[in-house]
Design a protein around this motif. Structure first.
Motif, PDB file in Angstrom:
ATOM      1  N   PRO A 267       0.972  -1.293  -0.064  1.00  9.81           N
ATOM      2  CA  PRO A 267       0.039  -0.069  -0.066  1.00  9.81           C
ATOM      3  C   PRO A 267       0.900   1.263  -0.134  1.00  9.81           C
ATOM      4  O   PRO A 267       0.322   2.365  -0.518  1.00  9.81           O
ATOM      5  CB  PRO A 267      -0.769  -0.320   1.426  1.00  9.81           C
ATOM      6  N   ASP A 268       2.191   1.277   0.584  1.00 13.45           N
ATOM      7  CA  ASP A 268       2.657   2.263   0.839  1.00 13.45           C
ATOM      8  C   ASP A 268       4.192   2.385  -0.042  1.00 13.45           C
ATOM      9  O   ASP A 268       4.946   3.534  -0.235  1.00 13.45           O
ATOM     10  CB  ASP A 268       2.936   3.021   2.234  1.00 13.45           C
ATOM     11  N   ARG A 269       4.576   1.154  -0.593  1.00 10.29           N
ATOM     12  CA  ARG A 269       5.973   1.313  -0.956  1.00 10.29           C
ATOM     13  C   ARG A 269       5.996   1.976  -2.640  1.00 10.29           C
ATOM     14  O   ARG A 269       5.020   2.137  -3.240  1.00 10.29           O
ATOM     15  CB  ARG A 269       6.397  -0.056  -1.230  1.00 10.29           C
ATOM     16  N   ARG A 270       7.155   2.442  -2.994  1.00 11.81           N
ATOM     17  CA  ARG A 270       7.485   2.992  -4.206  1.00 11.81           C
ATOM     18  C   ARG A 270       7.226   1.914  -5.044  1.00 11.81           C
ATOM     19  O   ARG A 270       7.760   0.536  -4.859  1.00 11.81           O
ATOM     20  CB  ARG A 270       8.958   3.488  -4.202  1.00 11.81           C
ATOM     21  N   ILE A 271       6.718   2.174  -6.457  1.00  8.39           N
ATOM     22  CA  ILE A 271       6.367   1.257  -7.348  1.00  8.39           C
ATOM     23  C   ILE A 271       7.797   0.553  -8.051  1.00  8.39           C
ATOM     24  O   ILE A 271       7.902  -0.509  -8.091  1.00  8.39           O
ATOM     25  CB  ILE A 271       5.383   1.647  -8.265  1.00  8.39           C
TER      26      ILE A 271
ATOM     27  N   LEU B 173       5.713  10.980 -18.705  1.00  9.64           N
ATOM     28  CA  LEU B 173       5.919   9.897 -18.291  1.00  9.64           C
ATOM     29  C   LEU B 173       7.158   9.655 -17.536  1.00  9.64           C
ATOM     30  O   LEU B 173       7.161   8.694 -16.429  1.00  9.64           O
ATOM     31  CB  LEU B 173       5.809   8.936 -19.690  1.00  9.64           C
ATOM     32  N   ALA B 174       8.215  10.332 -17.899  1.00 11.56           N
ATOM     33  CA  ALA B 174       9.655  10.108 -17.027  1.00 11.56           C
ATOM     34  C   ALA B 174       9.362  10.643 -15.639  1.00 11.56           C
ATOM     35  O   ALA B 174       9.862   9.999 -14.842  1.00 11.56           O
ATOM     36  CB  ALA B 174      10.766  10.977 -17.867  1.00 11.56           C
ATOM     37  N   ARG B 175       8.872  11.854 -15.427  1.00 10.14           N
ATOM     38  CA  ARG B 175       8.696  12.345 -14.192  1.00 10.14           C
ATOM     39  C   ARG B 175       7.730  11.388 -13.228  1.00 10.14           C
ATOM     40  O   ARG B 175       7.662  11.251 -11.904  1.00 10.14           O
ATOM     41  CB  ARG B 175       7.959  13.792 -14.153  1.00 10.14           C
ATOM     42  N   VAL B 176       6.706  10.814 -13.751  1.00 12.20           N
ATOM     43  CA  VAL B 176       5.819   9.876 -12.971  1.00 12.20           C
ATOM     44  C   VAL B 176       6.461   8.851 -12.288  1.00 12.20           C
ATOM     45  O   VAL B 176       6.307   8.450 -11.445  1.00 12.20           O
ATOM     46  CB  VAL B 176       4.435   9.407 -13.847  1.00 12.20           C
ATOM     47  N   LEU B 177       7.403   7.974 -13.338  1.00  9.20           N
ATOM     48  CA  LEU B 177       8.275   6.977 -13.009  1.00  9.20           C
ATOM     49  C   LEU B 177       9.317   7.287 -11.894  1.00  9.20           C
ATOM     50  O   LEU B 177       9.533   6.792 -11.060  1.00  9.20           O
ATOM     51  CB  LEU B 177       8.924   6.352 -14.157  1.00  9.20           C
ATOM     52  N   GLU B 178       9.871   8.526 -12.161  1.00 11.90           N
ATOM     53  CA  GLU B 178      10.745   9.072 -11.291  1.00 11.90           C
ATOM     54  C   GLU B 178      10.356   9.319  -9.785  1.00 11.90           C
ATOM     55  O   GLU B 178      10.824   9.182  -8.869  1.00 11.90           O
ATOM     56  CB  GLU B 178      11.531  10.221 -11.647  1.00 11.90           C
ATOM     57  N   ASP B 179       8.801   9.694  -9.933  1.00 12.04           N
ATOM     58  CA  ASP B 179       8.094   9.945  -8.514  1.00 12.04           C
ATOM     59  C   ASP B 179       7.914   8.817  -7.744  1.00 12.04           C
ATOM     60  O   ASP B 179       8.226   8.815  -6.722  1.00 12.04           O
ATOM     61  CB  ASP B 179       7.062  10.630  -9.051  1.00 12.04           C
ATOM     62  N   GLY B 180       7.713   7.773  -8.591  1.00 11.46           N
ATOM     63  CA  GLY B 180       7.535   6.395  -7.821  1.00 11.46           C
ATOM     64  C   GLY B 180       6.074   6.115  -7.345  1.00 11.46           C
ATOM     65  O   GLY B 180       5.958   5.071  -6.673  1.00 11.46           O
ATOM     66  N   THR B 181       5.331   7.024  -7.073  1.00  8.98           N
ATOM     67  CA  THR B 181       4.132   6.866  -6.723  1.00  8.98           C
ATOM     68  C   THR B 181       3.371   5.767  -7.173  1.00  8.98           C
ATOM     69  O   THR B 181       2.667   4.965  -6.742  1.00  8.98           O
ATOM     70  CB  THR B 181       3.276   8.164  -6.618  1.00  8.98           C
ATOM     71  N   ALA B 182       3.202   5.820  -8.567  1.00 10.10           N
ATOM     72  CA  ALA B 182       2.477   4.780  -9.500  1.00 10.10           C
ATOM     73  C   ALA B 182       3.332   4.610 -10.527  1.00 10.10           C
ATOM     74  O   ALA B 182       4.369   5.167 -11.093  1.00 10.10           O
ATOM     75  CB  ALA B 182       1.319   5.538  -9.924  1.00 10.10           C
TER      76      ALA B 182
ATOM     77  N   VAL C 175      -6.146   5.559  -6.794  1.00  6.32           N
ATOM     78  CA  VAL C 175      -6.415   6.384  -8.190  1.00  6.32           C
ATOM     79  C   VAL C 175      -5.902   7.945  -7.776  1.00  6.32           C
ATOM     80  O   VAL C 175      -5.335   8.547  -8.550  1.00  6.32           O
ATOM     81  CB  VAL C 175      -7.699   6.138  -8.652  1.00  6.32           C
ATOM     82  N   GLY C 176      -6.534   8.233  -6.585  1.00  7.26           N
ATOM     83  CA  GLY C 176      -6.350   9.847  -6.324  1.00  7.26           C
ATOM     84  C   GLY C 176      -4.947  10.119  -6.321  1.00  7.26           C
ATOM     85  O   GLY C 176      -4.352  10.954  -6.621  1.00  7.26           O
ATOM     86  N   ARG C 177      -4.028   9.330  -5.520  1.00  3.52           N
ATOM     87  CA  ARG C 177      -2.523   9.450  -5.553  1.00  3.52           C
ATOM     88  C   ARG C 177      -2.025   9.404  -6.802  1.00  3.52           C
ATOM     89  O   ARG C 177      -0.765  10.224  -7.040  1.00  3.52           O
ATOM     90  CB  ARG C 177      -1.911   8.391  -4.515  1.00  3.52           C
ATOM     91  N   ALA C 178      -2.360   8.661  -7.696  1.00  6.58           N
ATOM     92  CA  ALA C 178      -1.739   8.352  -9.077  1.00  6.58           C
ATOM     93  C   ALA C 178      -2.034   9.717  -9.776  1.00  6.58           C
ATOM     94  O   ALA C 178      -1.159  10.082 -10.591  1.00  6.58           O
ATOM     95  CB  ALA C 178      -2.265   7.205  -9.584  1.00  6.58           C
ATOM     96  N   LEU C 179      -3.356  10.232  -9.703  1.00  6.43           N
ATOM     97  CA  LEU C 179      -3.650  11.341 -10.422  1.00  6.43           C
ATOM     98  C   LEU C 179      -2.832  12.522  -9.807  1.00  6.43           C
ATOM     99  O   LEU C 179      -2.353  13.355 -10.626  1.00  6.43           O
ATOM    100  CB  LEU C 179      -5.155  11.656 -10.443  1.00  6.43           C
ATOM    101  N   ASP C 180      -2.590  12.692  -8.577  1.00  5.91           N
ATOM    102  CA  ASP C 180      -1.724  13.729  -7.882  1.00  5.91           C
ATOM    103  C   ASP C 180      -0.413  13.528  -8.427  1.00  5.91           C
ATOM    104  O   ASP C 180       0.217  14.530  -8.829  1.00  5.91           O
ATOM    105  CB  ASP C 180      -1.721  13.634  -6.579  1.00  5.91           C
ATOM    106  N   ALA C 181       0.266  12.382  -8.865  1.00  2.00           N
ATOM    107  CA  ALA C 181       1.612  12.326  -9.227  1.00  2.00           C
ATOM    108  C   ALA C 181       1.615  12.837 -10.861  1.00  2.00           C
ATOM    109  O   ALA C 181       2.705  13.293 -11.151  1.00  2.00           O
ATOM    110  CB  ALA C 181       2.016  10.553  -9.218  1.00  2.00           C
ATOM    111  N   ILE C 182       0.472  12.455 -11.304  1.00  2.00           N
ATOM    112  CA  ILE C 182       0.326  12.847 -13.045  1.00  2.00           C
ATOM    113  C   ILE C 182       0.492  14.424 -12.968  1.00  2.00           C
ATOM    114  O   ILE C 182       0.862  15.049 -13.749  1.00  2.00           O
ATOM    115  CB  ILE C 182      -0.838  12.221 -13.688  1.00  2.00           C
ATOM    116  N   ARG C 183      -0.623  14.950 -11.975  1.00  2.00           N
ATOM    117  CA  ARG C 183      -0.853  16.453 -12.164  1.00  2.00           C
ATOM    118  C   ARG C 183       0.632  17.111 -11.668  1.00  2.00           C
ATOM    119  O   ARG C 183       1.062  18.089 -12.392  1.00  2.00           O
ATOM    120  CB  ARG C 183      -1.552  16.967 -10.798  1.00  2.00           C
TER     121      ARG C 183
END
Length: 457
Positions: free
Chosen positions: A23-27, A405-414, A441-449
């Protein structure tokens, strides 16, 4: 026995810790291949080690190099998680260690496979009495079904493939949609049938019925396979089965449906319209380790005519204890295989009819939430009609989409990865995990934003 029990206890402890971390780990994984090799040790030991110590080393060395595929925040590919009953059943599969190919040798497995197969036909709206084979995945499920189709259409043309092979026989024409999945091409290559003739599709990947009819007319009479699709890998769209099945049936073609994740729409009253008249085909391929969320690996090959499947896949051996009612080995390519039907039976027994429908509806609802959230981001566009579990979006141009896309993966939330669709780079979101929550879903959307903000922000 003490050594075995100690190893199992250690494995259980590590497994529980891994699952609790999801539930909390970096993906993304934290360690590279080289780092994991060093942690595992590249040299073969000179002597034995205690099994429990080996389990400890394996868990400690590999955990940093694991991607959190089972997390509710993994959306990169169409991979499910594992429902609790299916996971526990899969542990029993390894402990029982059955070679699940013969009715007489493993009656328990055969019973589970027959019950699970009948339940699957019911849930998916497929003809009762169809044969259900449990393969490694959708690629081999497609292979299995198309092998049955290939042999059947050639047999109608007077060619016995099992006896005479393909060389010198009539050509088999294969027609498939322009946006079919690459696994179809791979299965056809394995079968010696080459690249399919492509039929035009609309902008969502749905085969155009008039284009199929025209292609069949142009091809003329002869052994023919038509491959339809339930769930485009980018848009999630479904071929219009009523019209395409009718056209293919008029041409006396074998009709196969690749429904790796989308065939499960039939289990939901809310989404069953997407596969209306899909049951008019001759064979269907899907994955249980996708939408149904059983552990890897588990594909399903369904063939309306059991005799066609037996003719393509069955074998005889003097040392085998074969049963007059048939055996699981008659339905799949593998002679040695694990008990894949046990976890399928377990998850179906655990969820029941309403639970499977709720699972499908929940995945679709999350996909819709992703689409709504992305549509509100400045410069972002949702490119597909979100009818099932897939969402494709871009962020204005390829360069910006790649940066996001690169920033989302670097963020690691999703984990959300990219693809190319209709010549443009896209963010492709696949919602497949039973454990995904509204909060995920909300956490992933925040990461995308965050990823979509201008660099100066």
């Amino acid at each position: 026995m003490d050594a075995r029990e100690a190893a199992l206890r250690r494995a259980h402890e590590h497994a529980v810790r891994w699952l609790a971390s999801l539930p909390d780990r970096r993906i993304p994984a934290r360690a590279s291949v080289d780092e994991t090799v060093r942690a595992l040790g590249a040299e073969l030991p000179a002597g034995p080690s205690a099994p429990a110590d080996v389990v400890d080393l394996l868990a400690r060395a590999c955990e940093p190099g694991l991607t959190a595929f089972p997390s509710g925040r993994f959306y990169g590919f169409v991979v499910g998680g594992t429902e609790p009953a299916a996971l526990a059943a899969d542990w029993l599969v390894s402990a029982w260690d059955q070679n699940c190919v013969m009715r007489t040798v493993s009656p328990a497995y055969t019973a589970a496979e027959e019950i699970a197969g009948a339940w699957l036909l019911d849930l998916l709206g497929l003809p009762g009495g169809s044969a259900v084979g449990f393969t490694t995945g959708a690629t081999m499920a497609n292979f299995t079904c198309l092998a049955a189709g290939r042999d059947t259409v050639l047999r109608r043309a007077g060619r016995d493939v099992a006896r005479d092979g393909l060389a010198g026989g009539p050509a088999v024409r294969v027609l498939a949609g322009r946006d079919r999945h690459m696994a179809v091409d791979l299965a056809l290559r394995y079968l010696g049938l080459g690249t399919p003739r492509l039929v035009a599709a609309d902008d969502q990947g749905r085969m155009l019925p008039h284009a199929l009819s025209a292609a069949l007319d142009e091809a003329g009479p002869g052994p023919t396979l038509v491959v339809l699709q339930a769930g485009d890998i980018h848009s999630g769209a479904f071929d219009p089965f009523t019209e395409t099945v009718r056209a293919a049936r008029a041409a006396d073609a074998w009709i196969h449906v690749d429904g790796a994740f989308g065939l499960w729409a039939a289990a939901s009253p809310r989404h069953a319209h997407l596969v209306r008249d899909c049951g008019g085909a001759d064979s269907w391929a899907t994955d249980a380790h996708k939408t149904l969320n059983v552990p890897y690996d588990c594909g399903l090959a369904v063939v309306r005519d059991p005799s066609a499947l037996r003719a393509a896949m069955g074998l005889r051996g003097d040392y085998l204890i074969q049963h007059e009612q048939g055996d699981p080995v008659d339905k799949v390519p593998e002679l040695s295989r694990r008990g894949r039907a046990f976890p399928v039976w377990a998850v179906l027994r655990s969820l029941g009819r309403s639970g499977v429908a709720d699972l499908v509806d929940r995945l679709c609802r999350h996909a819709r939430a992703f689409a709504d959230g992305i549509a509100g981001i400045d410069g972002a566009r949702v490119l597909n009609d979100v009818v099932f579990t897939q969402v494709c979006a871009d962020f204005g141009d390829d360069a910006r989409t790649e940066r996001v896309l690169a920033r989302v993966l670097e963020d690691g939330t999703a984990w959300i990865s990219g693809s190319t669709w209709h010549g443009r780079r896209v963010m492709r979101i696949s919602v497949s995990n039973w454990s995904t929550t509204d909060a995920d879903v909300g956490r992933a959307l925040d990461a995308i934003r965050r990823a979509a903000r201008p660099e100066s922000a």
